[in-house]
Each structure stands twice: as C-alpha cells, then as structure tokens.
Design a protein around this motif. Structure first.
Motif, PDB file in Angstrom:
ATOM      1  N   GLY A  10       0.805  -1.227   0.000  1.00  0.00           N
ATOM      2  CA  GLY A  10       0.000   0.000   0.000  1.00  0.00           C
ATOM      3  C   GLY A  10       0.837   1.275   0.000  1.00  0.00           C
ATOM      4  N   VAL A  11       1.746   1.384   0.955  1.00  0.00           N
ATOM      5  CA  VAL A  11       2.556   2.601   1.082  1.00  0.00           C
ATOM      6  C   VAL A  11       3.456   2.759  -0.154  1.00  0.00           C
ATOM      7  CG1 VAL A  11       4.296   3.780   2.464  1.00  0.00           C
ATOM      8  CG2 VAL A  11       2.585   2.348   3.593  1.00  0.00           C
ATOM      9  N   ARG A  14       1.536   3.938  -3.176  1.00  0.00           N
ATOM     10  CA  ARG A  14       1.131   5.353  -3.100  1.00  0.00           C
ATOM     11  C   ARG A  14       2.313   6.257  -3.439  1.00  0.00           C
ATOM     12  NH1 ARG A  14      -2.365   3.732   0.879  1.00  0.00           N
ATOM     13  NH2 ARG A  14      -0.974   3.923   2.647  1.00  0.00           N
ATOM     14  N   SER A 111       2.945  -6.939   3.254  1.00  0.00           N
ATOM     15  CA  SER A 111       3.019  -7.423   1.866  1.00  0.00           C
ATOM     16  C   SER A 111       4.273  -6.923   1.157  1.00  0.00           C
ATOM     17  CB  SER A 111       1.814  -6.930   1.046  1.00  0.00           C
ATOM     18  OG  SER A 111       0.615  -7.278   1.642  1.00  0.00           O
ATOM     19  N   GLY A 112       4.341  -5.595   0.994  1.00  0.00           N
ATOM     20  CA  GLY A 112       5.417  -5.010   0.199  1.00  0.00           C
ATOM     21  C   GLY A 112       6.792  -5.389   0.709  1.00  0.00           C
ATOM     22  N   ASP A 185       0.762   9.452  11.181  1.00  0.00           N
ATOM     23  CA  ASP A 185       1.139   9.098   9.803  1.00  0.00           C
ATOM     24  C   ASP A 185       0.189   8.084   9.185  1.00  0.00           C
ATOM     25  OD1 ASP A 185       2.060   7.013  11.376  1.00  0.00           O
ATOM     26  OD2 ASP A 185       4.023   6.858  10.413  1.00  0.00           O
ATOM     27  N   ASN A 195       4.157  12.261   1.813  1.00  0.00           N
ATOM     28  CA  ASN A 195       4.528  11.753   0.488  1.00  0.00           C
ATOM     29  C   ASN A 195       4.957  12.882  -0.445  1.00  0.00           C
ATOM     30  OD1 ASN A 195       3.881   9.319   1.556  1.00  0.00           O
ATOM     31  ND2 ASN A 195       1.992   9.012   0.403  1.00  0.00           N
TER      32      ASN A 195
HETATM   33  N1  LIG Z   1       5.048   8.192   4.319  1.00  0.00           N
HETATM   34  C1  LIG Z   1       3.964   7.399   4.369  1.00  0.00           C
HETATM   35  N2  LIG Z   1       3.781   6.550   5.400  1.00  0.00           N
HETATM   36  C2  LIG Z   1       2.662   5.791   5.423  1.00  0.00           C
HETATM   37  C3  LIG Z   1       1.674   5.861   4.408  1.00  0.00           C
HETATM   38  N3  LIG Z   1       0.687   4.982   4.716  1.00  0.00           N
HETATM   39  C4  LIG Z   1       1.030   4.374   5.862  1.00  0.00           C
HETATM   40  N4  LIG Z   1       2.233   4.850   6.287  1.00  0.00           N
HETATM   41  C5  LIG Z   1       3.040   4.375   7.438  1.00  0.00           C
HETATM   42  O1  LIG Z   1       3.393   3.011   7.155  1.00  0.00           O
HETATM   43  C6  LIG Z   1       2.928   2.155   8.195  1.00  0.00           C
HETATM   44  C7  LIG Z   1       2.437   0.856   7.606  1.00  0.00           C
HETATM   45  O2  LIG Z   1       1.243   1.107   6.958  1.00  0.00           O
HETATM   46  P1  LIG Z   1       0.413  -0.062   6.291  1.00  0.00           P
HETATM   47  O3  LIG Z   1      -0.799   0.555   5.699  1.00  0.00           O
HETATM   48  O4  LIG Z   1       0.273  -1.201   7.252  1.00  0.00           O
HETATM   49  O5  LIG Z   1       1.446  -0.540   5.172  1.00  0.00           O
HETATM   50  P2  LIG Z   1       1.167  -1.146   3.758  1.00  0.00           P
HETATM   51  O6  LIG Z   1       2.237  -0.686   2.852  1.00  0.00           O
HETATM   52  O7  LIG Z   1      -0.259  -0.916   3.327  1.00  0.00           O
HETATM   53  O8  LIG Z   1       1.366  -2.675   4.061  1.00  0.00           O
HETATM   54  P3  LIG Z   1       1.434  -3.790   2.974  1.00  0.00           P
HETATM   55  O9  LIG Z   1       0.502  -3.385   1.859  1.00  0.00           O
HETATM   56  O10 LIG Z   1       0.999  -5.020   3.696  1.00  0.00           O
HETATM   57  O11 LIG Z   1       2.829  -3.859   2.536  1.00  0.00           O
HETATM   58  C8  LIG Z   1       1.849   2.959   8.880  1.00  0.00           C
HETATM   59  O12 LIG Z   1       1.768   2.576  10.226  1.00  0.00           O
HETATM   60  C9  LIG Z   1       2.346   4.344   8.765  1.00  0.00           C
HETATM   61  O13 LIG Z   1       3.388   4.525   9.743  1.00  0.00           O
HETATM   62  C10 LIG Z   1       1.907   6.763   3.316  1.00  0.00           C
HETATM   63  O14 LIG Z   1       1.132   6.895   2.346  1.00  0.00           O
HETATM   64  N5  LIG Z   1       3.062   7.492   3.363  1.00  0.00           N
END
Ligand SMILES: Nc1nc2c(ncn2[C@@H]2O[C@H](COP(=O)(O)OP(=O)(O)OP(=O)(O)O)[C@@H](O)[C@H]2O)c(=O)[nH]1
Length: 368
Positions: A10-11, A14, A111-112, A185, A195
């Motif tokens: 997800g992160v 994005r 995941s990532g 965050d 971002n």
């Molecule tokens: N800079 C930044 N940090 C983020 C963003 N979204 C989430 N985070 C941070 O990343 C952490 C992990 O977020 P998740 O949403 O669990 O990560 P994810 O990338 O969706 O996880 P997977 O898809 O399983 O890899 C969060 O707790 C935040 O600290 C984003 O768009 N930008």
C-alpha cells in the motif's frame, strides 16, 4: 537518470504513484515506466497515475484482495506463491532506457516488505542496472517505555535487514522526523503531506541529470553515472534538500525606472546564496537523520539560473561537504534553470555507517 518505478504494498504503491505524477508535472522526465504490486484491491484502485495495466493484485488466495494487515508471514506466502508473476510484471516495465529500478515500500507493512526482497534478488540477477530501495520508517518509538515492541517496529527491523541485503542501496524516509506535532502518519491528509515532502526530494534528485529539452547545457551537468557511483557506496542513503528564492537584480537604461532590464548579478550575492543553501540542505532535516561523519560518499547538485551558479562557490560548497562528512568521495553537478528564480541544493549522502533510527528498529526486531 531514468527509472523504472515500482510500488510494493500500500505505502510503496502510493509513493510510486506520486513519483509518476510528479514526473508528469516537470520538464525533465525521469520515469521510464512504473508498476504497482499489492495484495489490497482497494489500495490499488485508489492510485491515480500508474496505468491500470501496470497494477497487479497478487496473493488473492492468502489475502482475499484485502491486504495482510501487517502479517509478514501471510505477505511472504502471497509473494512466494506468485513470485514469477510479480517478477514478470516488473520485467514488463523495464526497458533499454532504464538506468536503475527504484522499489518503493513501507517497511512496517506485511506485503510489500516481504515481496520486495524476493523480486529484487531476481531483478539483480537478470539486469545490469542497479536496484534501489526507497523505504518508509513508521513514526513512533520502536520500543515502548516498558521495553515492549510493536508489530510495526519488529516488522520494520526485519524489513531493513532483508531489503538492505537485497538491494544495491536503500534510501530511507523517516515519518517521525517529518510529522507535525499531534499528527498521525496513518491519517490520509498527513500521509499525503509526507509523500509530497518525500517526492519533492526524490524527484529533484533523479530528474537532475535529465535534459531540459536542450535548453542550456551546464558546465558540469549531472550524469546518471554520477548518481549511480554515489549510490554504489551501498547501504543506507539519505537526501538533504533546500531551496531559496532569489531576486534577480534589475537596472534601468535611462534611470528613473524607465525600460527596466535584468542586470548582472554580483559575485558576492551569488556566492552567499550558494553557501547558505548548501548549509541548509546538509545541516537541516534529511529524509532520515544520520551521523553525518559516517557518510562514505556524497553528491551535491546545485540548481538555479546559470549566472547564479558561481564556479568558485559551487566548488567551495563541495569542499565544505567533504569536511562536514569526512568523506573524500564527494561528487557534484549543476542543474541550470535559465528561467528559474530559486537556488536549489540537493545533497545525496550514501554508505551511511550510523543511523540511530535504523539501529533502534533493528534492536526491536532482535528483541521481538
Ligand atoms: N510516508 C507514508 N507513510 C505511510 C503511508 N501509509 C502508511 N504509512 C506508514 O506506514 C505504516 C504501515 O502502513 P500499512 O498501511 O500497514 O502498510 P502497507 O504498505 O499498506 O502494508 P502492505 O501493503 O501489507 O505492505 C503505517 O503505520 C504508517 O506509519 C503513506 O502513504 N506514506
């Protein structure tokens, strides 16, 4: 420097999406192609700039299209079951123009951060170009006051080790450092701001060597190989960035402000502008805080109108950076912008030996 930009999770997706959008907004293009890989259908659908046919949902059996909620073992199983498909998806986005593959990822996720090392290994085996990681450290202390550690902190520590080993260099961005007080965050508006901050720096670095439709050639243009050689120190990398608006002097040909035209800028003003901007870029907030004396290599890129890029000042700024970091390998380059009204300084610091946040996350993973 031309990149194939990949988003993992997800992160990561994005951030990759923001980089592709930023590329479309500028005259110097640095993105060859892009790809988004995720286990979460909703996150993939909310992307705006990565084309639909470059978005790949994987692990449907393990994650049911809903993500893995930070569970690294489910994430790893999903990546393993479709490793070939994921590698092929990235493969489709790599072309002969690609100078490097940039893999964006949130280190705390499930995941990532588990898919990236598997795919990066494969990409490094197949391609001659370097594979760089762009990793996000979550906000918050890795260890609570009572000594306990969160899943996110342990995940991050493990991801740092895996992704650090699987990539040629790992550029980090620390949410904690850039978060406003009281912000979270995980809040969509806040993470968009984070971002944006990250994208500005990363896009400025990679766009620096790209031609601006043959406008003005710099005395010393940044070449893709300069960026690659700087990253070749390996390990952790960070970016410093500063920009300062300049006032171009004007003079009037007949006095009394009649027929005003651009005047010549005096050396002292240009030297001062470059000196202060370089100090702000390197001593100010980096993308991740490091011990500056532990840097192995650096690259200092100076952008601005050509008559402001004073040779002596640019060379002095590089010497100063060498002293500040104790590194003998400081490269430099210009990014002339004839119509611009800012001096921009981008400092890439690589081969970082000491990064307190990285150490803390690694300790959390060891403890957990
Ligand atoms: N800079 C930044 N940090 C983020 C963003 N979204 C989430 N985070 C941070 O990343 C952490 C992990 O977020 P998740 O949403 O669990 O990560 P994810 O990338 O969706 O996880 P997977 O898809 O399983 O890899 C969060 O707790 C935040 O600290 C984003 O768009 N930008």
């Amino acid at each position: 420097m031309k990149l194939t930009v990949c988003g993992f999770g997800g992160v990561g997706c994005r951030i990759a999406d923001r980089l592709v959008a930023a590329d479309g907004d500028r005259s110097r293009s640095f993105v060859v192609d892009s790809v988004a890989l995720d286990t979460d259908q909703r996150d993939l659908s909310s992307l705006e700039s990565i084309p639909d046919d470059r978005r790949h949902l994987y692990g449907v059996i393990e994650a049911e299209g809903a993500g893995v909620e930070g569970d690294r073992s489910v994430g790893a199983a999903a990546a393993d079951s479709e490793a070939t498909e994921l590698a092929n998806a990235v493969d489709d986005a790599v072309s002969s123009q690609t100078d490097a593959i940039l893999c964006c990822v949130g280190l705390a996720g499930g995941s990532g951060a588990t898919a990236l090392p598997r795919i990066a290994d494969e990409l490094r085996r197949v391609y001659d170009v370097p594979v760089y990681g762009l990793g996000i450290l979550p906000a918050g202390s890795p260890t609570a006051d009572d000594g306990s550690t969160s899943t996110a902190a342990r995940n991050t520590g493990r991801a740092l080790a895996d992704i650090g080993a699987a990539t040629d260099a790992l550029l980090l961005f620390d949410n904690e450092l850039w978060l406003g007080s009281g912000d979270s965050d995980t809040d969509p508006d806040t993470r968009d701001d984070l971002n944006e901050t990250l994208t500005t720096r990363v896009a400025a670095l990679f766009a620096a060597g790209e031609g601006d439709h043959d406008r003005q050639i710099a005395e010393r243009v940044v070449d893709a190989s300069e960026v690659q050689n700087t990253f070749a120190a390996g390990g952790i990398a960070t970016i410093g960035y500063a920009s300062q608006t300049i006032e171009r002097p004007t003079e009037s040909r007949f006095g009394l402000g009649i027929l005003e035209q651009e005047g010549e800028i005096d050396d002292t003003t240009a030297i001062k502008a470059i000196e202060t901007t370089s100090r702000r870029a390197v001593r100010g907030k980096l993308t991740v805080e490091i011990d500056r004396e532990s840097v192995q290599r650096g690259l200092l890129i100076v952008g601005g109108p050509p008559d402001w890029l004073n040779r002596r000042a640019v060379s002095d700024a590089r010497s100063w950076l060498a002293q500040e970091t104790g590194s003998v390998e400081i490269r430099g380059g210009d990014m002339p912008d004839p119509d611009g009204d800012t001096i921009t300084m981008i400092a890439l610091l690589t081969g970082v030996g000491s990064c307190p946040r990285v150490n803390a996350f690694r300790a959390a993973a060891d403890r957990g």
